[in-house]
Structure formats: C-alpha cells, structure tokens
Design a protein around this motif. Structure first.
Motif, PDB file in Angstrom:
ATOM      1  N   GLU A   5       8.567 -13.220   6.646  1.00  0.00           N
ATOM      2  CA  GLU A   5       9.235 -13.852   5.512  1.00  0.00           C
ATOM      3  C   GLU A   5      10.351 -14.794   5.958  1.00  0.00           C
ATOM      4  O   GLU A   5      10.548 -15.841   5.365  1.00  0.00           O
ATOM      5  CB  GLU A   5       9.805 -12.785   4.573  1.00  0.00           C
ATOM      6  N   THR A   6      11.088 -14.421   6.986  1.00  0.00           N
ATOM      7  CA  THR A   6      12.223 -15.246   7.404  1.00  0.00           C
ATOM      8  C   THR A   6      11.770 -16.523   8.111  1.00  0.00           C
ATOM      9  O   THR A   6      12.545 -17.463   8.229  1.00  0.00           O
ATOM     10  CB  THR A   6      13.174 -14.468   8.335  1.00  0.00           C
ATOM     11  N   TRP A  10      11.335 -22.583   3.294  1.00  0.00           N
ATOM     12  CA  TRP A  10      11.785 -22.685   1.909  1.00  0.00           C
ATOM     13  C   TRP A  10      12.070 -24.136   1.581  1.00  0.00           C
ATOM     14  O   TRP A  10      12.499 -24.900   2.437  1.00  0.00           O
ATOM     15  CB  TRP A  10      13.075 -21.893   1.708  1.00  0.00           C
ATOM     16  N   GLU A  24      15.166 -18.712   5.701  1.00  0.00           N
ATOM     17  CA  GLU A  24      15.876 -17.930   4.691  1.00  0.00           C
ATOM     18  C   GLU A  24      17.380 -17.946   4.960  1.00  0.00           C
ATOM     19  O   GLU A  24      18.180 -18.075   4.035  1.00  0.00           O
ATOM     20  CB  GLU A  24      15.350 -16.495   4.662  1.00  0.00           C
ATOM     21  N   GLU A  54      16.718 -17.528  -9.195  1.00  0.00           N
ATOM     22  CA  GLU A  54      17.048 -16.152  -9.563  1.00  0.00           C
ATOM     23  C   GLU A  54      15.829 -15.261  -9.741  1.00  0.00           C
ATOM     24  O   GLU A  54      15.958 -14.050  -9.871  1.00  0.00           O
ATOM     25  CB  GLU A  54      17.936 -16.117 -10.817  1.00  0.00           C
ATOM     26  N   LYS A  55      14.624 -15.836  -9.681  1.00  0.00           N
ATOM     27  CA  LYS A  55      13.402 -15.036  -9.771  1.00  0.00           C
ATOM     28  C   LYS A  55      12.779 -14.776  -8.398  1.00  0.00           C
ATOM     29  O   LYS A  55      11.656 -14.314  -8.301  1.00  0.00           O
ATOM     30  CB  LYS A  55      12.380 -15.728 -10.695  1.00  0.00           C
ATOM     31  N   THR A  56      13.522 -15.093  -7.336  1.00  0.00           N
ATOM     32  CA  THR A  56      13.044 -14.859  -5.972  1.00  0.00           C
ATOM     33  C   THR A  56      13.965 -13.866  -5.266  1.00  0.00           C
ATOM     34  O   THR A  56      15.014 -13.496  -5.803  1.00  0.00           O
ATOM     35  CB  THR A  56      13.021 -16.168  -5.150  1.00  0.00           C
ATOM     36  N   GLU A  57      13.601 -13.492  -4.061  1.00  0.00           N
ATOM     37  CA  GLU A  57      14.428 -12.566  -3.286  1.00  0.00           C
ATOM     38  C   GLU A  57      15.771 -13.186  -2.896  1.00  0.00           C
ATOM     39  O   GLU A  57      16.678 -12.481  -2.466  1.00  0.00           O
ATOM     40  CB  GLU A  57      13.695 -12.044  -2.049  1.00  0.00           C
ATOM     41  N   LEU A  58      15.909 -14.491  -3.041  1.00  0.00           N
ATOM     42  CA  LEU A  58      17.180 -15.149  -2.734  1.00  0.00           C
ATOM     43  C   LEU A  58      18.228 -14.906  -3.822  1.00  0.00           C
ATOM     44  O   LEU A  58      19.406 -15.200  -3.621  1.00  0.00           O
ATOM     45  CB  LEU A  58      16.981 -16.655  -2.553  1.00  0.00           C
ATOM     46  N   ALA A  60      19.757 -12.397  -4.748  1.00  0.00           N
ATOM     47  CA  ALA A  60      20.827 -11.482  -4.345  1.00  0.00           C
ATOM     48  C   ALA A  60      22.019 -12.221  -3.728  1.00  0.00           C
ATOM     49  O   ALA A  60      23.100 -11.661  -3.619  1.00  0.00           O
ATOM     50  CB  ALA A  60      20.286 -10.463  -3.350  1.00  0.00           C
ATOM     51  N   HIS A  61      21.817 -13.479  -3.340  1.00  0.00           N
ATOM     52  CA  HIS A  61      22.863 -14.225  -2.645  1.00  0.00           C
ATOM     53  C   HIS A  61      23.597 -15.160  -3.600  1.00  0.00           C
ATOM     54  O   HIS A  61      24.525 -15.766  -3.276  1.00  0.00           O
ATOM     55  CB  HIS A  61      22.271 -15.004  -1.474  1.00  0.00           C
TER      56      HIS A  61
END
Length: 61
Positions: A5-6, A10, A24, A54-58, A60-61
């Motif tokens: 994933e990393t 993106w 990431e 806001e609908k992705t794993e990002l 949280a940041h």
C-alpha cells in the motif's frame, strides 16, 4: 509480486489539475501542511474511481 500500500502512487486534484504520484508518506505530508484539505479528491491504484480524501485510509491524517 504486488506493491505494498505504501508503494502505490497516490494522486490528488487541485484547482482542476491532477497531481501525483505520491507515496503515502508524501500524501500525509501534503495533508499536514494544508496543501490537501478535507473534501479533496484523491486516487490510487486499487480505487475504482476518484474518491473524497475522507473516504480513504488517509482520512486519519
């Protein structure tokens, strides 16, 4: 072997222009610096379409 994933690039859209690819960690840096904000449209390999940040794993940041 599939990239982790990393390692997947993106991309994000800003003022109608698509920018990328970023790791990431680079994306997290752009978020924390305010370059990318809530509501931004992002995409990476594995997502079926451009998606709000806001609908992705990002989110949280």
């Amino acid at each position: 072997m599939e990239a982790t994933e990393t390692q997947k690039p993106w991309f994000y859209e800003s003022a109608g222009q698509r920018k990328g690819g970023f790791s990431e960690q680079e994306m997290i840096g752009l978020i924390t610096s305010g370059e990318i904000t809530h509501g931004a449209i992002v995409w990476r390999n594995g997502l079926s379409e451009w998606t709000k940040l806001e609908k992705t794993e990002l989110a949280a940041h």
